[in-house]
Design a protein around this motif. Structure first.
Motif, PDB file in Angstrom:
ATOM      1  N   TYR A 223      -8.807 -33.158  33.737  1.00 55.48           N
ATOM      2  CA  TYR A 223      -9.845 -33.602  34.676  1.00 55.48           C
ATOM      3  C   TYR A 223     -10.989 -34.271  33.929  1.00 55.48           C
ATOM      4  N   HIS A 224     -11.414 -33.690  32.849  1.00 55.09           N
ATOM      5  CA  HIS A 224     -12.558 -34.217  32.099  1.00 55.09           C
ATOM      6  C   HIS A 224     -12.231 -35.552  31.424  1.00 55.09           C
ATOM      7  N   ARG A 225     -10.952 -35.810  31.181  1.00 56.76           N
ATOM      8  CA  ARG A 225     -10.570 -37.072  30.554  1.00 56.76           C
ATOM      9  C   ARG A 225     -10.515 -38.223  31.551  1.00 56.76           C
TER      10      ARG A 225
ATOM     11  N   GLN B  39      -4.778 -24.439  32.244  1.00 55.17           N
ATOM     12  CA  GLN B  39      -5.855 -24.879  31.362  1.00 55.17           C
ATOM     13  C   GLN B  39      -5.726 -26.366  31.054  1.00 55.17           C
ATOM     14  N   LYS B  40      -4.508 -26.835  30.839  1.00 53.94           N
ATOM     15  CA  LYS B  40      -4.279 -28.245  30.544  1.00 53.94           C
ATOM     16  C   LYS B  40      -4.713 -29.123  31.721  1.00 53.94           C
ATOM     17  N   SER B  41      -4.444 -28.675  32.945  1.00 54.18           N
ATOM     18  CA  SER B  41      -4.847 -29.432  34.131  1.00 54.18           C
ATOM     19  C   SER B  41      -6.364 -29.576  34.196  1.00 54.18           C
TER      20      SER B  41
ATOM     21  N   THR C  58     -14.730 -34.236  42.605  1.00 51.56           N
ATOM     22  CA  THR C  58     -15.325 -33.101  41.913  1.00 51.56           C
ATOM     23  C   THR C  58     -14.239 -32.198  41.342  1.00 51.56           C
ATOM     24  N   MET C  59     -14.632 -31.342  40.419  1.00 48.42           N
ATOM     25  CA  MET C  59     -13.685 -30.403  39.824  1.00 48.42           C
ATOM     26  C   MET C  59     -13.042 -29.531  40.903  1.00 48.42           C
TER      27      MET C  59
ATOM     28  N   ASN D 270     -12.190 -41.680  37.371  1.00 47.35           N
ATOM     29  CA  ASN D 270     -11.136 -42.485  37.980  1.00 47.35           C
ATOM     30  C   ASN D 270     -10.428 -41.653  39.045  1.00 47.35           C
ATOM     31  N   LYS D 271     -10.769 -41.894  40.315  1.00 49.55           N
ATOM     32  CA  LYS D 271     -10.250 -41.070  41.399  1.00 49.55           C
ATOM     33  C   LYS D 271      -8.742 -41.197  41.542  1.00 49.55           C
ATOM     34  N   GLU D 272      -8.219 -42.421  41.407  1.00 52.96           N
ATOM     35  CA  GLU D 272      -6.770 -42.609  41.549  1.00 52.96           C
ATOM     36  C   GLU D 272      -6.016 -41.880  40.451  1.00 52.96           C
ATOM     37  N   MET D 273      -6.542 -41.937  39.232  1.00 50.88           N
ATOM     38  CA  MET D 273      -5.895 -41.237  38.125  1.00 50.88           C
ATOM     39  C   MET D 273      -5.967 -39.723  38.333  1.00 50.88           C
ATOM     40  N   LEU D 274      -7.106 -39.230  38.825  1.00 51.77           N
ATOM     41  CA  LEU D 274      -7.240 -37.806  39.089  1.00 51.77           C
ATOM     42  C   LEU D 274      -6.255 -37.354  40.159  1.00 51.77           C
ATOM     43  N   GLU D 275      -6.038 -38.200  41.140  1.00 55.37           N
ATOM     44  CA  GLU D 275      -5.083 -37.858  42.193  1.00 55.37           C
ATOM     45  C   GLU D 275      -3.673 -37.728  41.623  1.00 55.37           C
TER      46      GLU D 275
END
Length: 228
Positions: free
Chosen positions: A188-190, A182-184, A15-16, A194-199
C-alpha cells in the motif's frame, strides 16, 4: 478552484482502511464463490463423469496464478477481478468432489475453525512490527519441499501418519498467512498515490489470502477426518 482540485485528488487516492476493506471484501467474495459452487455440485455426479476435466481445471488454475503474478502490473483491475472469480469458480468445482467425502457437520466445523485460525494469523500480520519477510520466505521454501514430499508419499504410498502432513502444512501457512498480510500492507505504501494500482494490488492481496484460507481449511478438514 482549489476545492475542486482537492476533491479530484481525493477521488484518485485510497485510504489504508479502504484498501484493507477492499482486500477482505474480495477475499470473502472468492471464498463464498468457491463454497457456493462446491455445495451446488457436491450432490451431483459431475466430477465422477468429468473425464479429464479435473486435470484441465488444475492446469487452468496454475495458468491463472502465473498470469496474475506476472502480468498484474499491466492488466486492468477488471481483468484481475475476472481472473480471480474464474479461479474461485474452478476451485469450487474441484472442491465439490472433496467436500462430498465428508459430513456436512465436519465441513462446517472445519470452516469455522479455519476462519478463527486464519483471523488470528491475519491480525498477527497486521499488528506485528517485526519484518516477516524472512519467515515468509522460509515458510514458502518449506511449502515447496512439503509439496514434493507429499507427491512422493502419494506415488509410493508411504506410511506417513494422517496427522503429520496437515499439521506441518498448518504450521507453514501460519507463517505464510501472516507474511502475506504484512506484505499487502507494505505494498500500500509503495502505491498509495495510484488508485488503480492499489485496486489491482488489493485483488492480488485478496487472492493470496484466499489461497491461504483454502489451504488451511483443507488441512483442518483432513485433521477432523469424519468421512461420509
Amino acid at each position: 478552484m482549489d476545492d475542486k482540485v482537492y476533491e479530484f485528488v481525493e477521488d484518485q487516492t485510497m485510504t489504508m482502511q479502504q484498501y484493507i476493506n477492499n482486500i477482505f471484501k474480495w477475499m470473502v467474495i472468492g471464498v463464498l464463490t468457491t463454497f457456493l459452487t462446491a455445495f451446488a455440485l457436491e450432490r451431483t455426479s459431475f466430477m465422477a463423469h468429468a473425464g479429464v476435466l479435473p486435470l484441465l481445471l488444475v492446469v487452468f488454475q496454475f495458468a491463472v496464478v502465473i498470469r496474475l503474478s506476472r502480468h498484474l502490473m499491466t492488466m486492468k483491475p477488471a481483468t484481475a477481478k475476472a481472473l480471480y472469480i474464474t479461479y474461485s469458480v474452478i476451485t469450487g468445482i474441484t472442491f465439490s468432489y472433496v467436500i462430498s467425502s465428508y459430513t456436512g457437520f465436519t465441513v462446517s466445523l472445519a470452516f469455522l475453525v479455519a476462519a478463527i485460525y486464519f483471523g488470528v494469523l491475519v491480525i498477527l500480520g497486521t499488528v506485528v512490527k517485526m519484518d516477516l519477510t524472512r519467515i515468509g520466505t522460509l515458510c514458502l521454501t518449506g511449502l515447496f519441499v512439503y509439496l514434493i514430499f507429499a507427491i512422493i508419499v502419494m506415488i509410493f504410498n508411504l506410511p506417513v501418519g494422517s496427522l503429520i502432513m496437515p499439521l506441518i502444512s498448518l504450521a507453514l501457512f501460519a507463517g505464510i498467512t501472516a507474511y502475506d498480510m504484512q506484505k499487502s500492507l507494505q505494498l500500500y505504501h509503495r502505491a498509495s498515490s495510484n488508485k488503480e494500482m492499489l485496486e489491482k494490488i488489493s485483488i492480488y492481496g485478496a487472492f493470496n489470502l484466499y489461497l491461504d484460507f483454502m489451504n488451511i481449511f483443507l488441512d483442518i478438514l483432513q485433521l477432523l477426518g469424519d468421512n461420509n
